[in-house]
Design a protein around this motif. Structure first.
Motif, PDB file in Angstrom:
ATOM      1  N   ILE A 263     -12.677  17.759 -19.897  1.00  0.00           N
ATOM      2  CA  ILE A 263     -13.020  17.601 -18.414  1.00  0.00           C
ATOM      3  C   ILE A 263     -11.548  18.114 -18.039  1.00  0.00           C
ATOM      4  CG2 ILE A 263     -13.474  15.793 -16.910  1.00  0.00           C
ATOM      5  CD1 ILE A 263     -15.570  16.201 -18.900  1.00  0.00           C
ATOM      6  N   GLY A 264     -11.491  19.192 -17.003  1.00  0.00           N
ATOM      7  CA  GLY A 264     -10.507  19.735 -16.267  1.00  0.00           C
ATOM      8  C   GLY A 264      -9.788  18.827 -15.419  1.00  0.00           C
ATOM      9  N   ASN A 265      -8.515  18.648 -15.192  1.00  0.00           N
ATOM     10  CA  ASN A 265      -7.856  17.865 -14.196  1.00  0.00           C
ATOM     11  C   ASN A 265      -6.432  18.807 -14.244  1.00  0.00           C
ATOM     12  OD1 ASN A 265      -5.751  15.417 -14.187  1.00  0.00           O
ATOM     13  ND2 ASN A 265      -7.549  14.746 -13.800  1.00  0.00           N
ATOM     14  N   PRO A 266      -6.037  18.349 -13.008  1.00  0.00           N
ATOM     15  CA  PRO A 266      -4.712  18.943 -12.726  1.00  0.00           C
ATOM     16  C   PRO A 266      -3.644  18.867 -13.342  1.00  0.00           C
ATOM     17  CG  PRO A 266      -5.600  18.140 -10.601  1.00  0.00           C
ATOM     18  CD  PRO A 266      -6.365  17.685 -11.636  1.00  0.00           C
ATOM     19  N   ALA A 267      -3.452  17.611 -13.944  1.00  0.00           N
ATOM     20  CA  ALA A 267      -2.348  17.391 -15.221  1.00  0.00           C
ATOM     21  C   ALA A 267      -2.812  17.870 -16.416  1.00  0.00           C
ATOM     22  CB  ALA A 267      -2.311  15.841 -15.056  1.00  0.00           C
ATOM     23  N   GLY A 268      -3.995  18.536 -16.625  1.00  0.00           N
ATOM     24  CA  GLY A 268      -4.298  18.896 -18.143  1.00  0.00           C
ATOM     25  C   GLY A 268      -5.509  18.419 -18.235  1.00  0.00           C
ATOM     26  N   THR A 269      -6.356  19.098 -19.445  1.00  0.00           N
ATOM     27  CA  THR A 269      -7.559  18.813 -19.893  1.00  0.00           C
ATOM     28  C   THR A 269      -7.703  17.479 -20.320  1.00  0.00           C
ATOM     29  OG1 THR A 269      -7.943  21.194 -20.175  1.00  0.00           O
ATOM     30  CG2 THR A 269      -9.591  19.582 -21.305  1.00  0.00           C
ATOM     31  N   ARG A 270      -8.574  16.608 -19.919  1.00  0.00           N
ATOM     32  CA  ARG A 270      -9.141  15.328 -20.547  1.00  0.00           C
ATOM     33  C   ARG A 270     -10.006  15.819 -21.487  1.00  0.00           C
ATOM     34  NH1 ARG A 270     -10.045  13.688 -15.401  1.00  0.00           N
ATOM     35  NH2 ARG A 270     -12.098  13.292 -15.697  1.00  0.00           N
ATOM     36  N   ASP A 271      -9.666  15.317 -22.872  1.00  0.00           N
ATOM     37  CA  ASP A 271     -10.642  15.076 -23.821  1.00  0.00           C
ATOM     38  C   ASP A 271     -11.486  14.017 -23.958  1.00  0.00           C
ATOM     39  OD1 ASP A 271      -9.565  18.028 -24.479  1.00  0.00           O
ATOM     40  OD2 ASP A 271      -8.038  17.281 -25.853  1.00  0.00           O
ATOM     41  N   VAL A 272     -12.640  13.882 -24.053  1.00  0.00           N
ATOM     42  CA  VAL A 272     -13.419  12.698 -24.444  1.00  0.00           C
ATOM     43  C   VAL A 272     -14.502  13.027 -25.482  1.00  0.00           C
ATOM     44  CG1 VAL A 272     -13.231  12.004 -21.938  1.00  0.00           C
ATOM     45  CG2 VAL A 272     -15.132  13.388 -22.717  1.00  0.00           C
ATOM     46  N   SER A 273     -14.697  12.017 -26.394  1.00  0.00           N
ATOM     47  CA  SER A 273     -15.424  11.986 -27.493  1.00  0.00           C
ATOM     48  C   SER A 273     -15.987  10.536 -27.931  1.00  0.00           C
ATOM     49  CB  SER A 273     -14.794  12.911 -28.616  1.00  0.00           C
ATOM     50  OG  SER A 273     -13.884  12.049 -29.049  1.00  0.00           O
ATOM     51  N   GLY A 274     -16.987  10.750 -28.678  1.00  0.00           N
ATOM     52  CA  GLY A 274     -17.424   9.227 -28.877  1.00  0.00           C
ATOM     53  C   GLY A 274     -18.807   9.393 -29.732  1.00  0.00           C
ATOM     54  N   ALA A 275     -19.186   8.199 -30.318  1.00  0.00           N
ATOM     55  CA  ALA A 275     -20.479   8.202 -30.789  1.00  0.00           C
ATOM     56  C   ALA A 275     -20.971   6.875 -30.799  1.00  0.00           C
ATOM     57  CB  ALA A 275     -20.042   8.797 -32.395  1.00  0.00           C
ATOM     58  N   ASN A 276     -21.935   6.540 -30.959  1.00  0.00           N
ATOM     59  CA  ASN A 276     -22.783   5.151 -31.106  1.00  0.00           C
ATOM     60  C   ASN A 276     -23.842   5.148 -31.900  1.00  0.00           C
ATOM     61  OD1 ASN A 276     -25.191   5.328 -29.074  1.00  0.00           O
ATOM     62  ND2 ASN A 276     -23.568   6.344 -27.982  1.00  0.00           N
ATOM     63  N   ILE A 277     -24.485   3.678 -32.344  1.00  0.00           N
ATOM     64  CA  ILE A 277     -25.460   3.713 -33.143  1.00  0.00           C
ATOM     65  C   ILE A 277     -25.845   2.322 -32.870  1.00  0.00           C
ATOM     66  CG2 ILE A 277     -24.411   3.205 -35.170  1.00  0.00           C
ATOM     67  CD1 ILE A 277     -26.687   4.352 -36.946  1.00  0.00           C
ATOM     68  N   LEU A 278     -27.260   2.080 -32.517  1.00  0.00           N
ATOM     69  CA  LEU A 278     -27.665   0.869 -32.112  1.00  0.00           C
ATOM     70  C   LEU A 278     -29.060   0.413 -33.056  1.00  0.00           C
ATOM     71  CD1 LEU A 278     -28.323  -0.519 -28.649  1.00  0.00           C
ATOM     72  CD2 LEU A 278     -30.430  -0.086 -29.952  1.00  0.00           C
ATOM     73  N   GLY A 279     -29.500  -0.708 -33.273  1.00  0.00           N
ATOM     74  CA  GLY A 279     -30.724  -1.028 -33.798  1.00  0.00           C
ATOM     75  C   GLY A 279     -31.171  -2.295 -33.050  1.00  0.00           C
ATOM     76  N   ARG A 280     -32.185  -2.338 -32.969  1.00  0.00           N
ATOM     77  CA  ARG A 280     -33.115  -3.434 -32.387  1.00  0.00           C
ATOM     78  C   ARG A 280     -34.309  -3.820 -32.848  1.00  0.00           C
ATOM     79  NH1 ARG A 280     -32.330  -1.502 -27.463  1.00  0.00           N
ATOM     80  NH2 ARG A 280     -34.288  -0.287 -27.498  1.00  0.00           N
ATOM     81  N   TRP A 281     -34.549  -5.307 -33.233  1.00  0.00           N
ATOM     82  CA  TRP A 281     -35.579  -5.935 -33.774  1.00  0.00           C
ATOM     83  C   TRP A 281     -36.233  -6.834 -32.828  1.00  0.00           C
ATOM     84  CZ3 TRP A 281     -35.831  -9.995 -37.973  1.00  0.00           C
ATOM     85  CH2 TRP A 281     -37.046 -10.274 -38.429  1.00  0.00           C
ATOM     86  N   GLN A 282     -37.612  -6.604 -32.368  1.00  0.00           N
ATOM     87  CA  GLN A 282     -38.232  -7.471 -31.603  1.00  0.00           C
ATOM     88  C   GLN A 282     -39.473  -7.897 -32.339  1.00  0.00           C
ATOM     89  OE1 GLN A 282     -38.046  -6.365 -27.284  1.00  0.00           O
ATOM     90  NE2 GLN A 282     -38.195  -4.304 -28.296  1.00  0.00           N
ATOM     91  N   HIS A 283     -39.693  -9.104 -32.511  1.00  0.00           N
ATOM     92  CA  HIS A 283     -40.758  -9.779 -33.222  1.00  0.00           C
ATOM     93  C   HIS A 283     -41.431 -10.872 -32.606  1.00  0.00           C
ATOM     94  CE1 HIS A 283     -43.124 -10.749 -36.976  1.00  0.00           C
ATOM     95  NE2 HIS A 283     -42.524 -12.077 -36.818  1.00  0.00           N
ATOM     96  N   LYS A 284     -42.745 -11.138 -32.385  1.00  0.00           N
ATOM     97  CA  LYS A 284     -43.711 -12.161 -31.903  1.00  0.00           C
ATOM     98  C   LYS A 284     -43.831 -13.180 -32.916  1.00  0.00           C
ATOM     99  CE  LYS A 284     -46.291  -8.993 -28.763  1.00  0.00           C
ATOM    100  NZ  LYS A 284     -47.693  -8.631 -28.578  1.00  0.00           N
ATOM    101  N   THR A 285     -43.545 -14.324 -32.353  1.00  0.00           N
ATOM    102  CA  THR A 285     -43.479 -15.380 -33.316  1.00  0.00           C
ATOM    103  C   THR A 285     -44.597 -16.533 -32.951  1.00  0.00           C
ATOM    104  OG1 THR A 285     -41.994 -16.852 -32.010  1.00  0.00           O
ATOM    105  CG2 THR A 285     -40.862 -15.567 -33.656  1.00  0.00           C
ATOM    106  N   GLY A 286     -45.412 -16.059 -31.901  1.00  0.00           N
ATOM    107  CA  GLY A 286     -46.632 -16.705 -31.579  1.00  0.00           C
ATOM    108  C   GLY A 286     -47.335 -16.092 -30.187  1.00  0.00           C
ATOM    109  N   GLU A 287     -48.197 -16.739 -29.746  1.00  0.00           N
ATOM    110  CA  GLU A 287     -48.741 -16.120 -28.631  1.00  0.00           C
ATOM    111  C   GLU A 287     -47.811 -16.113 -27.580  1.00  0.00           C
ATOM    112  OE1 GLU A 287     -52.841 -16.992 -25.831  1.00  0.00           O
ATOM    113  OE2 GLU A 287     -52.469 -17.981 -27.784  1.00  0.00           O
ATOM    114  N   ASP A 288     -47.042 -17.067 -27.209  1.00  0.00           N
ATOM    115  CA  ASP A 288     -46.154 -17.003 -25.988  1.00  0.00           C
ATOM    116  C   ASP A 288     -44.908 -17.131 -26.247  1.00  0.00           C
ATOM    117  OD1 ASP A 288     -48.373 -16.931 -23.906  1.00  0.00           O
ATOM    118  OD2 ASP A 288     -48.894 -19.121 -24.533  1.00  0.00           O
TER     119      ASP A 288
END
Length: 635
Positions: A263-288
């Motif tokens: 990412i350009g900037n008057p003061a110099g280039t900003r370097d950005v980087s990253g990674a993410n990982i997500l897990g989700r478990w949804q489970h019905k335990t009854g009618e409601d």
């Protein structure tokens, strides 16, 4: 983490796609096509399901909150090329573009480049940084063709989602992998930017699906009003995956992303980087009854030349349980825990002391929706949250919803929300060694508190028209300011503030396939320094907000294959730093050449050759008239 060059990012995803393509070819799952606007009736729009208002699915028409939903079709027809540009579609948001990649985004005032009272989530992953309690918009991206909807709540939602949900919540939800099958290729180019994206989805056994994607974007530098280049050009690349297994008893999701940007900037280039990982478990335990367990890991890295560098690792776990113990009660309860390790590389001009810090947050919450009568419901909720700086914070909320007639909702709410301190509030010093003549931290800074009253009305008044309107009053007894002290200027809670206003929006069908959508915000802010506490400078550290804003969009299916979209936005003047008010008109023409192949032409800023939206005079970009051509090809 070692950064990957753009070519490697794209190459990895392409290789994975080639490896998995035989599996998808064998399964041949049905592909999901984007619907025409003519297929979206007013009844369908009012029956949109949302989850942000109550942490469970409910009809938008019955949600007792000031909530606006940006649909996938809205995004496609806007011609937006980034999340921040798509957020302009929500009339209850303030979106100000500073340069090619930086934005200021907030609701109901207090908007700055480091706005800190909006909670932003992408598929349940909170993307705010504990560095300043806000969002680095230059690092947030998704493949917009994968977005199912964006729910925008203006007003407090901290009781359910936690501190920082003071002025609102932005909840970005992408489509399940089963709805993005087959291949999709997209490419676009214009006089200011260009980019490309690819997505491939297939089946995983009898009840699972996956998708992988990669995208790249290149934005040119802008100039300020004096004609000097801001050197803010940006090149970003991102790749990721999602896997879903859907069963009668629930669902399981795994997803992740990796990204890199220069990412350009008057003061110099900003370097950005990253990674993410997500897990989700949804489970019905009854009618409601059902539960949801979610966990994710997120790493971000930033380098701001001559200012600071940061490596931030976060782990977050969240659990909630939904049940209906009695016929008149719907109960949601749960809790969460977050761990963060923040490592700062200080410079001579700016320092976070200590440079390295471990932080922990925890919360428990409960919400009970009580049916007092067939048309009258009361919701009582409480969250208790701990943070590294002020200990326990109590976040209560009471809402009342009355349905005087079908598809008519009158609601009111009383809420207490807080914006917990961040590293900027307590641990920022300048210069990096004493004496701290520019800024000497804020050891006594406390959470910013908001006590909020809201009343709203939402209705479908005919087969062709619907609207929502909300009046609000926010009381802020201890907003952030910069105060004088013997050690030097410090960050304190020396401003008393009030924000009062009204916001509204609606839809009107002029005929089959022709919809008008519009909205407005009118508000007044009263910010005053507490007696005996001299303010250093103006109120720009709190927010720079217009008193009035409005928009109107026309989406017209000229024929079954041709679309015309016109959007007009008005934003009033900003006081400090001063930015003149402006009116902007954008247009898009879309052509479905054949099934699966679409071409669109987007023209932005048709009225004026140049204008600015946000920031100081020297650093804000002049936004010029621009054009962009995009091709989408689904296989």
């Amino acid at each position: 983490m070692k950064k990957l060059p753009t070519t490697q990012l794209l190459g990895i995803v392409a290789a994975v796609g080639l490896a998995l393509s035989p599996l998808a070819a064998q399964a041949q799952p049905p592909r999901t096509q984007l619907a025409n606007l003519a297929d979206l009736s007013l009844e369908q729009l009012t029956n949109i399901t949302v989850t942000s208002a109550a942490r469970r699915e409910e009809r938008l028409a019955e949600a007792p909150a000031s909530i606006y939903v940006i649909t996938a079709d809205d995004i496609r027809r806007s011609g937006a090329t980034s999340i921040a540009e798509a957020l302009r579609l929500a009339p209850n948001l303030q979106v100000g573009r500073i340069d090619a990649s930086q934005y200021a985004v907030s609701a109901r005032g207090q908007n700055t480049t480091t706005a800190n009272k909006m909670l932003v989530m992408i598929d349940g992953r909170t993307v705010y940084t504990p560095l300043f309690s806000g969002v680095f918009w230059d690092a947030q991206d998704v493949m917009l063709e994968d977005v199912e909807r964006i729910e925008v709540i203006s007003g407090p939602a901290a009781t359910l989602w936690g501190t920082n949900g003071v002025n609102g919540v932005i909840n970005i939800t992408t489509l399940a992998a089963g709805r993005t099958q087959g291949a999709l290729l997209g490419a676009g180019a214009g006089d200011r930017e260009k980019g490309a994206a690819a997505r491939f989805g297939g089946a995983l056994g009898a009840d699972g699906h996956y998708r992988i994607y990669a995208k790249y974007f290149d934005r040119d530098s802008r100039s300020n009003s004096a004609g000097a280049t801001l050197r803010d050009d940006a090149q970003t690349a991102q790749a990721g995956f999602r896997m879903d297994w859907e069963r009668a008893s629930g669902s399981t999701t795994f997803q992740g992303d990796v990204y890199q940007g220069d990412i350009g900037n008057p003061a110099g280039t900003r370097d950005v980087s990253g990674a993410n990982i997500l897990g989700r478990w949804q489970h019905k335990t009854g009618e409601d009854s059902s539960f949801r367990l979610q966990a994710y890991y997120d790493r971000t890295q930033r380098e701001h030349p001559n200012v600071f560098g940061e490596t931030l690792d976060q782990v977050d776990i969240d659990f909630q349980y939904l049940s209906k113990p009695y016929t008149t009660h719907t109960l949601v309860w749960g809790g969460g825990y977050r761990y963060a390790r923040d490592d700062i590389r200080n410079s001579a001009t700016v320092a976070f002391l200590p440079a390295d810090k471990t932080m922990r947050w925890g919360n428990v919450f409960a919400q009970d929706e009580i049916a007092l009568a067939s048309s009258l419901k009361m919701t009582v909720a409480l969250k208790v949250e701990t943070n590294p700086y002020t200990g326990h914070e109590w976040l209560p909320n009471v809402r009342l919803a009355w349905l005087p007639a079908p598809d008519h909702l009158l609601w009111g709410a009383l809420s207490r929300a807080v914006r917990a301190p961040s590293r900027v509030d307590r641990e920022l010093f300048s210069p990096s060694r004493p004496p701290f003549t520019a800024l000497a931290g804020g050891a006594g800074f406390e959470s910013e508190v908001a006590n909020v009253v809201e009343i709203g009305y939402r209705a479908q008044i005919s087969s062709a028209a619907s609207f929502s309107i909300t009046a609000f009053h926010h009381r802020f007894p201890n907003l952030r300011n910069i105060e004088a002290s013997a050690a030097g200027p410090i960050i304190g809670n020396g401003v008393d503030g009030r924000t009062t206003g009204i916001e509204g929006w609606g839809n009107y069908w002029l005929g089959p396939g022709w919809r008008l959508a519009g909205g407005f915000v009118a508000m007044n802010q009263d910010l005053r320094v507490k007696p005996g506490l001299p303010q250093i400078g103006g109120f720009s550290s709190i927010g720079n907000d217009p008193r009035r804003s409005a928009q109107l969009r026309s989406s017209w299916d000229l024929t079954p294959r041709h679309e015309l979209d016109i959007a007009v936005r008005y934003v009033g003047r900003l006081p400090d730093p001063a930015v003149p008010g402006y009116t902007v008109a954008d247009a898009r023409f879309g052509w479905r050449i054949r099934k699966g192949l679409e071409v669109s032409l987007v023209a932005q800023n048709l009225f004026d050759r140049k204008y600015s939206e946000f920031g100081t005079l020297a650093n804000r970009a002049e936004l010029e008239r621009s054009f962009f051509v995009k091709v989408l090809w689904s296989l």
